[in-house]
Scaffold this motif. Structure first.
Motif, PDB file in Angstrom:
ATOM      1  N   GLN A  62       1.799   5.862  -8.241  1.00  0.00           N
ATOM      2  CA  GLN A  62       1.627   7.667  -8.020  1.00  0.00           C
ATOM      3  C   GLN A  62      -0.325   8.222  -7.767  1.00  0.00           C
ATOM      4  OE1 GLN A  62       3.301   9.948 -10.681  1.00  0.00           O
ATOM      5  NE2 GLN A  62       4.504   8.408 -11.230  1.00  0.00           N
ATOM      6  N   PHE A  63      -0.412   7.259  -7.445  1.00  0.00           N
ATOM      7  CA  PHE A  63      -1.982   7.235  -7.662  1.00  0.00           C
ATOM      8  C   PHE A  63      -2.789   7.292  -6.204  1.00  0.00           C
ATOM      9  CE2 PHE A  63      -2.868   5.082 -12.128  1.00  0.00           C
ATOM     10  CZ  PHE A  63      -2.777   5.670 -13.155  1.00  0.00           C
ATOM     11  N   ASP A  64      -3.770   8.064  -6.068  1.00  0.00           N
ATOM     12  CA  ASP A  64      -4.451   7.998  -4.760  1.00  0.00           C
ATOM     13  C   ASP A  64      -5.755   7.143  -5.359  1.00  0.00           C
ATOM     14  OD1 ASP A  64      -3.040   9.769  -3.107  1.00  0.00           O
ATOM     15  OD2 ASP A  64      -3.382  11.253  -4.152  1.00  0.00           O
ATOM     16  N   ALA A  65      -6.294   7.278  -6.453  1.00  0.00           N
ATOM     17  CA  ALA A  65      -7.380   6.658  -6.191  1.00  0.00           C
ATOM     18  C   ALA A  65      -7.261   5.781  -8.628  1.00  0.00           C
ATOM     19  CB  ALA A  65      -9.104   7.573  -6.465  1.00  0.00           C
ATOM     20  N   GLY A  66      -7.273   4.473  -8.735  1.00  0.00           N
ATOM     21  CA  GLY A  66      -8.202   4.618  -9.686  1.00  0.00           C
ATOM     22  C   GLY A  66      -9.324   4.823 -10.098  1.00  0.00           C
ATOM     23  N   VAL A  67      -9.661   5.077 -11.879  1.00  0.00           N
ATOM     24  CA  VAL A  67     -10.992   5.346 -12.550  1.00  0.00           C
ATOM     25  C   VAL A  67     -11.171   4.592 -13.441  1.00  0.00           C
ATOM     26  CG1 VAL A  67     -12.509   6.453 -12.885  1.00  0.00           C
ATOM     27  CG2 VAL A  67     -10.387   7.537 -11.774  1.00  0.00           C
ATOM     28  N   LEU A  68     -12.322   3.381 -13.801  1.00  0.00           N
ATOM     29  CA  LEU A  68     -12.077   2.500 -14.638  1.00  0.00           C
ATOM     30  C   LEU A  68     -13.402   2.856 -15.125  1.00  0.00           C
ATOM     31  CD1 LEU A  68     -10.640   0.834 -16.932  1.00  0.00           C
ATOM     32  CD2 LEU A  68     -11.242  -1.331 -15.725  1.00  0.00           C
ATOM     33  N   PRO A  69     -14.150   3.686 -15.832  1.00  0.00           N
ATOM     34  CA  PRO A  69     -15.990   3.654 -16.063  1.00  0.00           C
ATOM     35  C   PRO A  69     -15.746   2.894 -17.781  1.00  0.00           C
ATOM     36  CG  PRO A  69     -14.265   5.977 -16.929  1.00  0.00           C
ATOM     37  CD  PRO A  69     -13.639   4.619 -15.869  1.00  0.00           C
ATOM     38  N   SER A  70     -15.688   1.829 -17.768  1.00  0.00           N
ATOM     39  CA  SER A  70     -15.713   0.728 -18.790  1.00  0.00           C
ATOM     40  C   SER A  70     -16.821   0.389 -19.342  1.00  0.00           C
ATOM     41  CB  SER A  70     -14.688   0.147 -19.382  1.00  0.00           C
ATOM     42  OG  SER A  70     -14.578  -0.706 -19.706  1.00  0.00           O
ATOM     43  N   GLN A  87     -10.224   6.328   3.816  1.00  0.00           N
ATOM     44  CA  GLN A  87      -9.438   4.843   4.742  1.00  0.00           C
ATOM     45  C   GLN A  87     -10.246   4.137   4.782  1.00  0.00           C
ATOM     46  OE1 GLN A  87      -6.361   6.380   5.017  1.00  0.00           O
ATOM     47  NE2 GLN A  87      -5.627   4.237   5.612  1.00  0.00           N
ATOM     48  N   GLN A  88     -11.788   3.572   4.731  1.00  0.00           N
ATOM     49  CA  GLN A  88     -12.356   2.948   4.495  1.00  0.00           C
ATOM     50  C   GLN A  88     -12.522   1.701   3.678  1.00  0.00           C
ATOM     51  OE1 GLN A  88     -15.912   4.487   5.643  1.00  0.00           O
ATOM     52  NE2 GLN A  88     -15.892   3.946   7.434  1.00  0.00           N
ATOM     53  N   PHE A  89     -12.737   2.311   2.126  1.00  0.00           N
ATOM     54  CA  PHE A  89     -12.192   2.013   1.256  1.00  0.00           C
ATOM     55  C   PHE A  89     -10.716   1.142   0.795  1.00  0.00           C
ATOM     56  CE2 PHE A  89     -15.560   4.906  -0.522  1.00  0.00           C
ATOM     57  CZ  PHE A  89     -16.586   3.680  -0.963  1.00  0.00           C
ATOM     58  N   LYS A  90      -9.646   2.165   1.496  1.00  0.00           N
ATOM     59  CA  LYS A  90      -8.039   1.421   1.265  1.00  0.00           C
ATOM     60  C   LYS A  90      -8.571   0.185   2.561  1.00  0.00           C
ATOM     61  CE  LYS A  90      -3.634   3.541   1.797  1.00  0.00           C
ATOM     62  NZ  LYS A  90      -3.457   3.804   0.203  1.00  0.00           N
ATOM     63  N   ASN A  91      -8.705   0.368   3.581  1.00  0.00           N
ATOM     64  CA  ASN A  91      -8.359  -0.774   4.301  1.00  0.00           C
ATOM     65  C   ASN A  91      -8.838  -2.190   4.031  1.00  0.00           C
ATOM     66  OD1 ASN A  91      -7.399   1.015   6.233  1.00  0.00           O
ATOM     67  ND2 ASN A  91      -8.919   1.325   7.680  1.00  0.00           N
ATOM     68  N   ASN A  92      -9.712  -2.024   3.267  1.00  0.00           N
ATOM     69  CA  ASN A  92     -10.067  -3.280   1.883  1.00  0.00           C
ATOM     70  C   ASN A  92      -9.530  -3.901   0.960  1.00  0.00           C
ATOM     71  OD1 ASN A  92     -12.563  -3.548   4.487  1.00  0.00           O
ATOM     72  ND2 ASN A  92     -13.855  -1.685   3.216  1.00  0.00           N
ATOM     73  N   THR A  93      -8.846  -2.754   0.607  1.00  0.00           N
ATOM     74  CA  THR A  93      -8.222  -3.365  -0.444  1.00  0.00           C
ATOM     75  C   THR A  93      -7.238  -4.819  -0.849  1.00  0.00           C
ATOM     76  OG1 THR A  93      -6.270  -2.310   0.038  1.00  0.00           O
ATOM     77  CG2 THR A  93      -7.748  -1.055  -1.778  1.00  0.00           C
ATOM     78  N   PRO A 150       0.968  -1.350  -0.547  1.00  0.00           N
ATOM     79  CA  PRO A 150       0.448  -0.069  -0.495  1.00  0.00           C
ATOM     80  C   PRO A 150       0.664   1.370  -0.413  1.00  0.00           C
ATOM     81  CG  PRO A 150      -0.160  -1.207   1.977  1.00  0.00           C
ATOM     82  CD  PRO A 150       0.559  -2.116   0.624  1.00  0.00           C
ATOM     83  N   SER A 151       0.508   2.273  -0.878  1.00  0.00           N
ATOM     84  CA  SER A 151       1.205   3.649  -1.038  1.00  0.00           C
ATOM     85  C   SER A 151       0.707   4.500  -0.894  1.00  0.00           C
ATOM     86  CB  SER A 151       1.760   3.223  -2.287  1.00  0.00           C
ATOM     87  OG  SER A 151       1.663   3.558  -3.661  1.00  0.00           O
ATOM     88  N   ARG A 152       0.970   5.678  -0.537  1.00  0.00           N
ATOM     89  CA  ARG A 152      -0.317   7.245  -0.710  1.00  0.00           C
ATOM     90  C   ARG A 152       0.082   7.870  -1.063  1.00  0.00           C
ATOM     91  NH1 ARG A 152      -4.988   9.664   2.030  1.00  0.00           N
ATOM     92  NH2 ARG A 152      -5.285  10.876   0.642  1.00  0.00           N
ATOM     93  N   GLY A 202      -2.957  -1.049  -2.993  1.00  0.00           N
ATOM     94  CA  GLY A 202      -3.708  -0.109  -1.572  1.00  0.00           C
ATOM     95  C   GLY A 202      -4.096   1.023  -2.275  1.00  0.00           C
ATOM     96  N   ILE A 203      -5.093   0.697  -4.214  1.00  0.00           N
ATOM     97  CA  ILE A 203      -5.492   2.475  -3.858  1.00  0.00           C
ATOM     98  C   ILE A 203      -6.722   2.195  -4.181  1.00  0.00           C
ATOM     99  CG2 ILE A 203      -5.701   3.252  -5.928  1.00  0.00           C
ATOM    100  CD1 ILE A 203      -2.394   3.007  -6.305  1.00  0.00           C
ATOM    101  N   PRO A 204      -7.978   2.013  -3.875  1.00  0.00           N
ATOM    102  CA  PRO A 204      -8.926   2.517  -4.080  1.00  0.00           C
ATOM    103  C   PRO A 204      -9.689   2.535  -5.560  1.00  0.00           C
ATOM    104  CG  PRO A 204      -9.023   3.532  -2.226  1.00  0.00           C
ATOM    105  CD  PRO A 204      -7.741   3.750  -2.865  1.00  0.00           C
ATOM    106  N   VAL A 205     -10.805   1.829  -5.633  1.00  0.00           N
ATOM    107  CA  VAL A 205     -10.965   2.247  -7.157  1.00  0.00           C
ATOM    108  C   VAL A 205     -12.523   2.843  -7.554  1.00  0.00           C
ATOM    109  CG1 VAL A 205      -9.155   1.027  -8.595  1.00  0.00           C
ATOM    110  CG2 VAL A 205     -11.422   0.193  -7.757  1.00  0.00           C
TER     111      VAL A 205
END
Length: 376
Positions: A270-278, A346-352, A193-195, A294-297
């Motif tokens: 380098q991301f804090d969050a990933g996005v994939l609206p495919s 942080q809640q989402f990150k903890n579940n990664t 996990p990185s932030r 450790g990056i929420p999406v």
């Protein structure tokens, strides 16, 4: 075990990247591994270096003069519905495989499914379904049915990632249930996990440069959010020439456009969050890579995505429903706003980490080997 992987290109894509990881993992366990590239050079050679040096990459190739005449003849024969280049490719492949004694052929994609099924081969074929056939049918219609008819009952065994693809073959082509095994793609990366410590929150996406991946919706949603919050940034990777028009249109926004990369993890960190609206996916590598770091999406609810980022009551991201077959711009924006809330983030990150455990490479390799042994 002597294994031949067959892939269409060495361009950047989920099937190609996973093939490299699986081939490397099998080679590390002392299996003999060779890779045959059906269309070498087409779509670039981005992932060529992803394969270990001791894995041989084979492909059909002529010298410069012969290549020139081949393409001249191919232009002529295609007028009559026949590809001279493909005919030569098949001859070369048959000659190559006749000299070897492969235990199994592991095929990775519909293009090479068709190609291999048209040949009498000495080894059994195990095909991994990386595509969403229902989505392909919406785009290709009857032509897809003809394509699948060419191989549906000629492949010895199917490995599938998403229930939808298996269902499509069983329901429409009467492929027996016993010919299917579900195996999630493995990932040989230790959970790390990185932030990003910057005060700027970085959203990121890595995908092919097509509208179907949801790039237009992402850029518009980011523009709406930036009008309200200037402490954000977007890194967009994988568009190649596709990004040209967007770079001009959104030059007023903090968007970093990158054409391609053979090492996405360098950027994902380098991301804090990933996005994939495919609008369609099976088991997107990008989401696994985000979870590994450790990056929420934020992602559309397609293919196996809901199972990838949700286990029981534990969510590692936000799902977006498709609206009229596209991701809704305002839903993407609202999901981004949610992740900007530090507590929810942080809640989402903890579940990664829990979600990432589904993609253990050792488990993946053992399951593949079990299928290979059953089929040989």
């Amino acid at each position: 075990m002597k294994i031949l992987f067959v892939i269409n290109t060495l361009g950047y894509g989920g099937a190609e990247v996973f093939t490299a990881r699986l081939a490397n993992a099998l080679r590390s366990k002392k299996h003999e591994v060779t890779v045959y590239v059906h269309n070498y050079g087409f779509d670039g050679l981005v992932i060529k270096n992803n394969f270990n040096d001791d894995i041989e990459i084979k492909f059909f190739k002529l010298n410069a003069i012969a290549t020139y005449f081949m393409w001249k003849l191919n232009a002529l024969t295609t007028l009559f519905g026949f590809s001279f280049k493909e005919w030569l490719n098949k001859i070369w492949f048959k000659y190559f495989i006749a000299k070897e004694n492969f235990t199994i052929i592991s095929n990775q994609g519909i293009v090479t499914d068709e190609w291999l099924a048209g040949m009498q081969l000495p080894a059994k074929i195990v095909s991994t379904i990386h595509e969403d056939y229902y989505y392909l049918f919406q785009k290709q219609g009857e032509s897809l049915i003809k394509r699948i008819n060419n191989f549906a009952n000629k492949i010895n065994h199917f490995i599938y990632l998403s229930e939808r693809s298996k269902e499509y073959l069983v329901r429409n082509f009467y492929v027996t249930e016993s010919k299917f095994t579900k195996i999630y793609n493995g990932f040989d990366y230790t959970y790390s996990p990185s932030r990003n410590n910057s005060t700027i929150f970085t959203f990121g996406m890595i995908a092919r440069g097509t509208d179907d991946k949801g790039w237009p919706e992402l850029f518009k949603a980011f523009e709406l959010l930036y009008a309200e919050n200037r402490n954000i940034k977007l890194i967009a990777i994988g568009g190649q020439n596709y990004f040209n028009g967007f770079e001009e249109k959104y030059k007023h926004l903090p968007i970093q456009f990158i054409s391609s990369t053979n090492n996405p993890l360098n950027y994902i960190k380098q991301f804090d969050a990933g996005v994939l609206p495919s609008i369609a996916e099976c088991l997107p590598n990008f989401i696994v890579e985000c979870l590994a770091n450790g990056i929420p999406v934020i992602a559309t609810d397609v293919g196996e995505v809901s199972n990838m980022i949700k286990i029981g009551e534990c969510d590692a991201g936000i799902l977006i429903k498709l609206t009229k077959s596209r991701a809704d711009i305002f839903e993407i924006k609202n999901a981004m706003v949610t992740l900007l809330n530090n507590l929810k983030y942080q809640q989402f990150k903890n579940n990664t980490e829990l979600c990432y455990q589904q993609f253990d490479m050792d488990i993946c390799v053992e399951k593949y080997l079990s299928v290979f042994k059953t089929c040989q």
